[in-house]
Write a protein that holds these residues in place. Structure first.
Motif, PDB file in Angstrom:
ATOM      1  N   LYS A 136       9.538-114.696   5.763  1.00  0.00           N
ATOM      2  CA  LYS A 136      10.384-113.594   6.222  1.00  0.00           C
ATOM      3  C   LYS A 136      11.609-114.115   6.967  1.00  0.00           C
ATOM      4  O   LYS A 136      12.710-113.573   6.847  1.00  0.00           O
ATOM      5  CB  LYS A 136       9.571-112.652   7.109  1.00  0.00           C
ATOM      6  N   LEU A 137      11.448-115.197   7.757  1.00  0.00           N
ATOM      7  CA  LEU A 137      12.596-115.820   8.427  1.00  0.00           C
ATOM      8  C   LEU A 137      13.617-116.295   7.396  1.00  0.00           C
ATOM      9  O   LEU A 137      14.835-116.206   7.608  1.00  0.00           O
ATOM     10  CB  LEU A 137      12.142-117.006   9.281  1.00  0.00           C
ATOM     11  N   GLN A 138      13.105-116.797   6.252  1.00  0.00           N
ATOM     12  CA  GLN A 138      13.989-117.314   5.204  1.00  0.00           C
ATOM     13  C   GLN A 138      14.564-116.206   4.327  1.00  0.00           C
ATOM     14  O   GLN A 138      15.402-116.463   3.464  1.00  0.00           O
ATOM     15  CB  GLN A 138      13.205-118.305   4.330  1.00  0.00           C
ATOM     16  N   GLY A 139      14.097-114.982   4.549  1.00  0.00           N
ATOM     17  CA  GLY A 139      14.609-113.855   3.779  1.00  0.00           C
ATOM     18  C   GLY A 139      14.031-113.738   2.397  1.00  0.00           C
ATOM     19  O   GLY A 139      14.569-113.029   1.539  1.00  0.00           O
ATOM     20  N   ARG A 140      12.893-114.407   2.161  1.00  0.00           N
ATOM     21  CA  ARG A 140      12.297-114.405   0.819  1.00  0.00           C
ATOM     22  C   ARG A 140      11.368-113.228   0.605  1.00  0.00           C
ATOM     23  O   ARG A 140      11.000-112.925  -0.541  1.00  0.00           O
ATOM     24  CB  ARG A 140      11.559-115.722   0.588  1.00  0.00           C
ATOM     25  N   ILE A 141      10.926-112.581   1.654  1.00  0.00           N
ATOM     26  CA  ILE A 141      10.140-111.343   1.518  1.00  0.00           C
ATOM     27  C   ILE A 141      10.676-110.309   2.496  1.00  0.00           C
ATOM     28  O   ILE A 141      11.226-110.642   3.553  1.00  0.00           O
ATOM     29  CB  ILE A 141       8.634-111.583   1.784  1.00  0.00           C
ATOM     30  N   ARG A 142      10.508-109.029   2.103  1.00  0.00           N
ATOM     31  CA  ARG A 142      10.982-107.935   2.944  1.00  0.00           C
ATOM     32  C   ARG A 142       9.999-106.780   2.842  1.00  0.00           C
ATOM     33  O   ARG A 142       9.539-106.457   1.754  1.00  0.00           O
ATOM     34  CB  ARG A 142      12.361-107.440   2.495  1.00  0.00           C
ATOM     35  N   GLY A 143       9.700-106.166   3.934  1.00  0.00           N
ATOM     36  CA  GLY A 143       8.880-104.973   3.935  1.00  0.00           C
ATOM     37  C   GLY A 143       7.395-105.228   3.800  1.00  0.00           C
ATOM     38  O   GLY A 143       6.955-106.311   3.406  1.00  0.00           O
ATOM     39  N   LYS A 144       6.638-104.201   4.101  1.00  0.00           N
ATOM     40  CA  LYS A 144       5.177-104.318   4.152  1.00  0.00           C
ATOM     41  C   LYS A 144       4.569-104.573   2.782  1.00  0.00           C
ATOM     42  O   LYS A 144       3.634-105.374   2.653  1.00  0.00           O
ATOM     43  CB  LYS A 144       4.605-103.032   4.762  1.00  0.00           C
ATOM     44  N   GLU A 145       5.087-103.937   1.725  1.00  0.00           N
ATOM     45  CA  GLU A 145       4.504-104.083   0.387  1.00  0.00           C
ATOM     46  C   GLU A 145       4.597-105.533  -0.085  1.00  0.00           C
ATOM     47  O   GLU A 145       3.627-106.092  -0.634  1.00  0.00           O
ATOM     48  CB  GLU A 145       5.204-103.150  -0.602  1.00  0.00           C
ATOM     49  N   GLN A 146       5.778-106.172   0.123  1.00  0.00           N
ATOM     50  CA  GLN A 146       5.942-107.561  -0.300  1.00  0.00           C
ATOM     51  C   GLN A 146       5.043-108.478   0.526  1.00  0.00           C
ATOM     52  O   GLN A 146       4.507-109.466   0.026  1.00  0.00           O
ATOM     53  CB  GLN A 146       7.403-107.989  -0.156  1.00  0.00           C
ATOM     54  N   GLU A 147       4.894-108.157   1.822  1.00  0.00           N
ATOM     55  CA  GLU A 147       4.026-108.966   2.686  1.00  0.00           C
ATOM     56  C   GLU A 147       2.576-108.898   2.199  1.00  0.00           C
ATOM     57  O   GLU A 147       1.875-109.924   2.111  1.00  0.00           O
ATOM     58  CB  GLU A 147       4.126-108.501   4.135  1.00  0.00           C
ATOM     59  N   ILE A 148       2.116-107.708   1.857  1.00  0.00           N
ATOM     60  CA  ILE A 148       0.724-107.539   1.370  1.00  0.00           C
ATOM     61  C   ILE A 148       0.537-108.263   0.039  1.00  0.00           C
ATOM     62  O   ILE A 148      -0.474-108.965  -0.173  1.00  0.00           O
ATOM     63  CB  ILE A 148       0.368-106.037   1.234  1.00  0.00           C
ATOM     64  N   LYS A 149       1.498-108.103  -0.858  1.00  0.00           N
ATOM     65  CA  LYS A 149       1.414-108.762  -2.171  1.00  0.00           C
ATOM     66  C   LYS A 149       1.319-110.279  -1.998  1.00  0.00           C
ATOM     67  O   LYS A 149       0.487-110.950  -2.619  1.00  0.00           O
ATOM     68  CB  LYS A 149       2.638-108.389  -3.006  1.00  0.00           C
ATOM     69  N   GLU A 150       2.200-110.833  -1.122  1.00  0.00           N
ATOM     70  CA  GLU A 150       2.227-112.277  -0.913  1.00  0.00           C
ATOM     71  C   GLU A 150       0.956-112.736  -0.198  1.00  0.00           C
ATOM     72  O   GLU A 150       0.414-113.813  -0.479  1.00  0.00           O
ATOM     73  CB  GLU A 150       3.473-112.656  -0.106  1.00  0.00           C
ATOM     74  N   ALA A 151       0.438-111.898   0.710  1.00  0.00           N
ATOM     75  CA  ALA A 151      -0.790-112.234   1.442  1.00  0.00           C
ATOM     76  C   ALA A 151      -1.976-112.314   0.489  1.00  0.00           C
ATOM     77  O   ALA A 151      -2.816-113.230   0.593  1.00  0.00           O
ATOM     78  CB  ALA A 151      -1.043-111.184   2.519  1.00  0.00           C
ATOM     79  N   ARG A 152      -2.084-111.356  -0.462  1.00  0.00           N
ATOM     80  CA  ARG A 152      -3.168-111.383  -1.441  1.00  0.00           C
ATOM     81  C   ARG A 152      -3.129-112.700  -2.237  1.00  0.00           C
ATOM     82  O   ARG A 152      -4.145-113.360  -2.442  1.00  0.00           O
ATOM     83  CB  ARG A 152      -3.044-110.209  -2.406  1.00  0.00           C
ATOM     84  N   SER A 153      -1.911-113.040  -2.645  1.00  0.00           N
ATOM     85  CA  SER A 153      -1.754-114.256  -3.459  1.00  0.00           C
ATOM     86  C   SER A 153      -2.198-115.498  -2.688  1.00  0.00           C
ATOM     87  O   SER A 153      -2.904-116.361  -3.219  1.00  0.00           O
ATOM     88  CB  SER A 153      -0.290-114.395  -3.888  1.00  0.00           C
ATOM     89  N   MET A 154      -1.776-115.569  -1.410  1.00  0.00           N
ATOM     90  CA  MET A 154      -2.120-116.735  -0.587  1.00  0.00           C
ATOM     91  C   MET A 154      -3.616-116.799  -0.329  1.00  0.00           C
ATOM     92  O   MET A 154      -4.236-117.877  -0.382  1.00  0.00           O
ATOM     93  CB  MET A 154      -1.381-116.673   0.757  1.00  0.00           C
ATOM     94  N   MET A 155      -4.223-115.665  -0.031  1.00  0.00           N
ATOM     95  CA  MET A 155      -5.657-115.635   0.256  1.00  0.00           C
ATOM     96  C   MET A 155      -6.457-116.079  -0.970  1.00  0.00           C
ATOM     97  O   MET A 155      -7.465-116.790  -0.846  1.00  0.00           O
ATOM     98  CB  MET A 155      -6.094-114.230   0.699  1.00  0.00           C
ATOM     99  N   GLU A 156      -6.016-115.637  -2.161  1.00  0.00           N
ATOM    100  CA  GLU A 156      -6.724-116.015  -3.371  1.00  0.00           C
ATOM    101  C   GLU A 156      -6.635-117.530  -3.605  1.00  0.00           C
ATOM    102  O   GLU A 156      -7.602-118.185  -3.963  1.00  0.00           O
ATOM    103  CB  GLU A 156      -6.160-115.262  -4.579  1.00  0.00           C
ATOM    104  N   LYS A 157      -5.432-118.101  -3.354  1.00  0.00           N
ATOM    105  CA  LYS A 157      -5.228-119.535  -3.544  1.00  0.00           C
ATOM    106  C   LYS A 157      -6.056-120.323  -2.543  1.00  0.00           C
ATOM    107  O   LYS A 157      -6.622-121.377  -2.863  1.00  0.00           O
ATOM    108  CB  LYS A 157      -3.762-119.889  -3.395  1.00  0.00           C
ATOM    109  N   LEU A 158      -6.130-119.813  -1.303  1.00  0.00           N
ATOM    110  CA  LEU A 158      -6.884-120.521  -0.267  1.00  0.00           C
ATOM    111  C   LEU A 158      -8.384-120.408  -0.511  1.00  0.00           C
ATOM    112  O   LEU A 158      -9.151-121.275  -0.095  1.00  0.00           O
ATOM    113  CB  LEU A 158      -6.527-119.967   1.118  1.00  0.00           C
TER     114      LEU A 158
END
Length: 851
Positions: free
Chosen positions: A829-851
């Motif tokens: 978010k600091l880098q401006g690559r995601i914005r808003g709650k929907e993008q945060e949730i989408k990216e969080a799902r992806s990261m959790m699955e990878k981890l």
């Protein structure tokens, strides 16, 4: 109705006599004759607002007059239209005249006429016997009348009574320079010839912006009265400082006159053998060739004349103004609320567009135009001046244009205003009435209540401290300090009851603090005497009177008191020459042991120097340096020096005071070894500029003293800084911040000197440095400022819209993964690559699955 009248072609004696009669008969109206001498008209034009109301014969229905007070004549035919009142039935006539009786004299019911040099003398003697108070301006007017009709005590009709009256008026503050300015002295034929010679030979020079007139002549015979001619030349050329030298036979005579109180002509004539008083000096020149006299005088002028006060030094500011679209009714309310007789008008760009007076308002209201915009009634051709204008120019503008206020304009904006009262204050100092009137209505009401309580308790009470000094300087100050000759706590209790406020008392010190509903404090103390048992120690206190209480204070400018007692309410008590030192802008100690007893006074002296634009006089500065050299400053307790230093560092332009303390050698004595040079001063200026720029980004007000203190401690080790903070009794939380800034100083300097494009890196660098260091770093240069601003304006405001609870709601179990995911999301978010709650949730799902 009672009226006061005089003869046609009124001179100073008759006009002064009428004003004096008004003091004796306060209900009577002064009627100006149709013809008035030019010099009297000039006087009225300049001082009209300070004089009683003056009426013209057309304003009066003479048939309603019951009593006539006639001044400086007994001849009805010389009274013009006013003589009509003498023919009323049962009219009573009272006469004050110094002329010889004639068969044409009116028959007076009470005739106080006497053979004196001036009619004013008779009235002044009456005023004196009745113990009627007069102001310095009235004293000046009365003495002008006496001087005029006695030829400055040279005419044969002069009596000892004239001189006694003049002596009394001098005691009441008469200003001879002003009196002589308005007088014209008669000359002999020979004197006229010499005066013409001096006029032909005169030349004007400027020394430190002060105009000086020089003239010389060579004549074969001795002519007396060179002093009179020098004064006359001053009046003709309208220059305050005149020096004339004339070779008569074998001798060269020199005379100097000065109406400038800051120019000592006796000192100027000293190199050529002259002497005398500051305003009048003379001598016979020996040992100097005639053609070398001017060279030596000019050299002496340059050495003795200081830069004069200018408009910016005496103007009232800030200026209360009204917008030109305001209605007549609204402007009238403003004038009434603030007690002004006139007010400037500005346009939409705050440029001066005119002035309107109380008379203009009254006329508009009288024509039913209360609703109309004020711009239609303004005086448009406004006489104005610049901040660098001389006081003489301001006076002349007022006289020539018959006006009572001059706006001071700089860069098309009104920065101040000079009124007749400001001119009078410059000439005479502030009267006690003006001091009281300067205070806000709220403070005036409090002072009146204090007066009532002091009367009930039979105590004497006084307003003291900086509020009195600042009122004379026309600087707003709301710190009310009351000194009581009696039990201060008992007085405070009764005053608190009257004001309906709470009180906190300190029985040990005999002091009390009243806290009003609006948060304002009133400090009350019993009058006391202080004794110092050893240098730099705290004083031993005993109860005393007001003079003893004032005598324990630091400087003469702070030793003024304003009486709050019914008998002399508003009277200024000045036992130590404080008003004179305020006028000459000097800081003086009361005695030579002052700094030895309390070295913190050195820091206060420097603070007042820079805050008020004053300067320690030579003797006081020498005592300060001696005290510093004796290591008295280093003996002070930490708290006392800390508080004074904090006050200095919190000033608007602290670098001036810091430089002064450095030059005096005081900084080293309190453990501050920084070199206060041009580089350091620029650093402080840049720091405070940066603090102003970044202020909107901080939720709390930053302590200026702490910022500047961090700079003062630059170069010291952490151990030295901590030791200094402990010595100065700096609070622990402040010490921690100061130490933290110095520990992180070097890294911040290195990491932020170039543009940091990586937002994550910039965030990690700036987040961990104290707010004070953020401001300090911003003052190091544009790259530093850009990095800090980027962090404060953008990066510091970035936050995630989701948290651990959101992840749990998505079906994930809490684990170390949560921290890693949220941290990575924040970086994205600091880098401006995601914005808003929907993008945060989408990216969080992806990261959790990878981890």
């Amino acid at each position: 109705m009672d009226i006061i009248v005089t003869h046609l072609s009124s001179d100073f004696d008759s006009f002064a006599g009428m004003v004096a009669a008004k003091k004796i008969y306060p209900e009577a109206r002064i009627i100006l004759p149709a013809a008035i001498n030019y010099n009297v008209r000039k006087f009225i034009s300049l001082y009209e607002e300070e004089l009683p109301v003056l009426y013209e014969s057309g304003d009066i229905d003479f048939k309603k007059v019951k009593r006539v007070i006639v001044i400086d004549t007994r001849h009805p035919g010389r009274l013009g239209d006013s003589q009509e009142a003498l023919y009323n039935e049962n009219i009573k006539a009272i006469v004050y005249d110094h002329h010889r009786k004639t068969p044409l004299d009116l028959k007076a019911d009470d005739d106080y006429s006497m053979e004196t040099g001036a009619s004013t003398t008779i009235l002044v003697e009456n005023i004196r016997n009745k113990k009627i108070g007069i102001s310095p301006l009235e004293a000046t007017l009365f003495i002008t009348g006496i001087y005029e009709d006695t030829g400055s005590f040279t005419y044969p009709g002069t009596t000892s009574g004239d001189m006694e009256a003049a002596s009394f008026l001098m005691e009441k503050g008469a200003n001879l320079s002003i009196a002589l300015k308005f007088l014209n002295l008669s000359l002999s034929k020979e004197q006229h010839g010499l005066l013409e010679n001096l006029i032909m030979n005169c030349k004007k020079i400027k020394v430190n912006e002060t105009e000086v007139l020089l003239s010389s002549a060579v004549i074969p015979e001795y002519i007396e009265g060179l002093s009179v001619l020098t004064r006359k030349l001053s009046q003709i050329e309208e220059i305050s400082i005149v020096i004339c030298w004339v070779k008569m036979r074998e001798k060269t005579y020199i005379v100097a006159r000065s109406d400038d109180r800051n120019t000592d002509v006796s000192a100027i004539l000293k190199p050529v053998g002259g002497g005398g008083h500051p305003q009048a000096a003379s001598g016979i020149i020996t040992g100097t060739a005639f053609d070398r006299i001017e060279e030596r005088i000019v050299s002496s002028l340059k050495a003795n004349i200081k830069k004069p006060l200018l408009a910016r030094d005496i103007m009232s500011h800030p200026v209360r103004v009204v917008k030109e679209d305001l209605s007549i009714e609204e402007v009238g309310r403003v004038l009434k609320k603030y007690g002004h007789s006139g007010i400037p008008i500005v346009d939409g760009k705050d440029r001066l567009s005119g002035i309107i007076t109380r008379k203009d308002i009254d006329k508009a209201v009288g024509h039913g135009l209360s609703h109309a915009p004020v711009k239609g009634f303004r005086s448009q051709n406004v006489v104005r001046a610049a901040p660098g204008s001389s006081i003489d120019l301001i006076q002349n503008l007022m006289i020539e244009n018959g006006i009572g206020r001059i706006p001071i304009i700089e860069k098309n904006k009104i920065t101040g205003i000079i009124t007749r009262k400001d001119i009078l204050r410059y000439l005479y100092g502030s009267s006690s009435t003006e001091i009281i009137e300067f205070f806000s209505g709220n403070i005036q009401e409090i002072l009146k209540v204090v007066s009532v309580v002091s009367k009930n308790l039979k105590y004497k009470t006084y307003l003291v401290g900086g509020i009195v000094r600042d009122a004379i300087l026309r600087i707003p100050n709301y710190d009310i300090d009351i000194v009581v000759e009696g039990d201060g706590i008992k007085f405070g209790g009764q005053l608190a009851e009257r004001l309906g406020c709470r009180m906190e008392s300190h029985r040990k010190f005999g002091t009390a603090v009243l806290v009003l509903d609006n948060g304002q404090h009133i400090d009350i103390a019993s009058a006391r005497v202080e004794y110092y048992r050893k240098p730099a120690a705290l004083p031993t206190v005993e109860y005393g009177n007001i003079k003893q209480d004032l005598a324990r204070r630091d400087f003469t400018i702070n030793c003024l008191a304003l009486s709050l007692n019914k008998k002399n309410f508003g009277e200024i008590l000045d036992y130590f020459g404080g008003r004179s030192d305020i006028k000459s802008r000097k800081i003086k100690v009361l005695h030579k042991m002052s700094f030895i007893e309390d070295p913190t006074r050195i820091f206060r002296a420097v603070r007042f120097e820079k805050r008020l634009g004053f300067k320690m006089d030579r003797h006081t500065e020498a005592l300060a340096r001696t005290t510093i050299d004796m290591d008295m400053v280093s003996r002070l307790g930490g708290v006392r020096i800390r508080d004074e230093l904090m006050s200095i560092l919190d000033e608007n332009r602290p670098w001036n005071a810091i430089k002064r303390l450095f030059d005096l050698g005081a900084l080293k004595k309190i453990g501050l070894s920084v070199e206060v040079n041009g580089r350091f001063i620029i650093s402080v200026k840049n720091l405070l500029r940066a603090a102003g720029q970044l202020k909107p980004y901080f939720k709390y007000s930053m302590s200026q003293w702490r910022l500047v203190a961090i700079l003062l401690l630059e170069g010291k080790s952490p151990e030295e800084i901590e030791a200094w903070c402990n010595l100065m009794k700096i609070k622990k939380k402040d010490t921690i911040i100061i130490l933290d800034c110095h520990k992180k100083w070097a890294n911040a300097s290195m990491e932020l000197k170039n543009e940091v494009k990586d937002n994550v890196l910039l965030y990690s660098i700036v987040k961990n440095i104290p707010d004070e260091l953020k401001i300090i770093a911003s003052s190091w240069g544009q790259e530093y400022l850009a990095n800090i601003k980027k962090y404060l304006s953008r990066l510091s405001r970035v936050s995630l819209d989701i948290d651990g609870n959101t992840l749990k709601e998505l079906g994930y179990k809490p684990s170390e993964k949560f921290r890693k995911v949220l941290s990575r999301l924040f970086e994205l978010k600091l880098q401006g690559r995601i914005r808003g709650k929907e993008q945060e949730i989408k990216e969080a799902r992806s990261m959790m699955e990878k981890l």
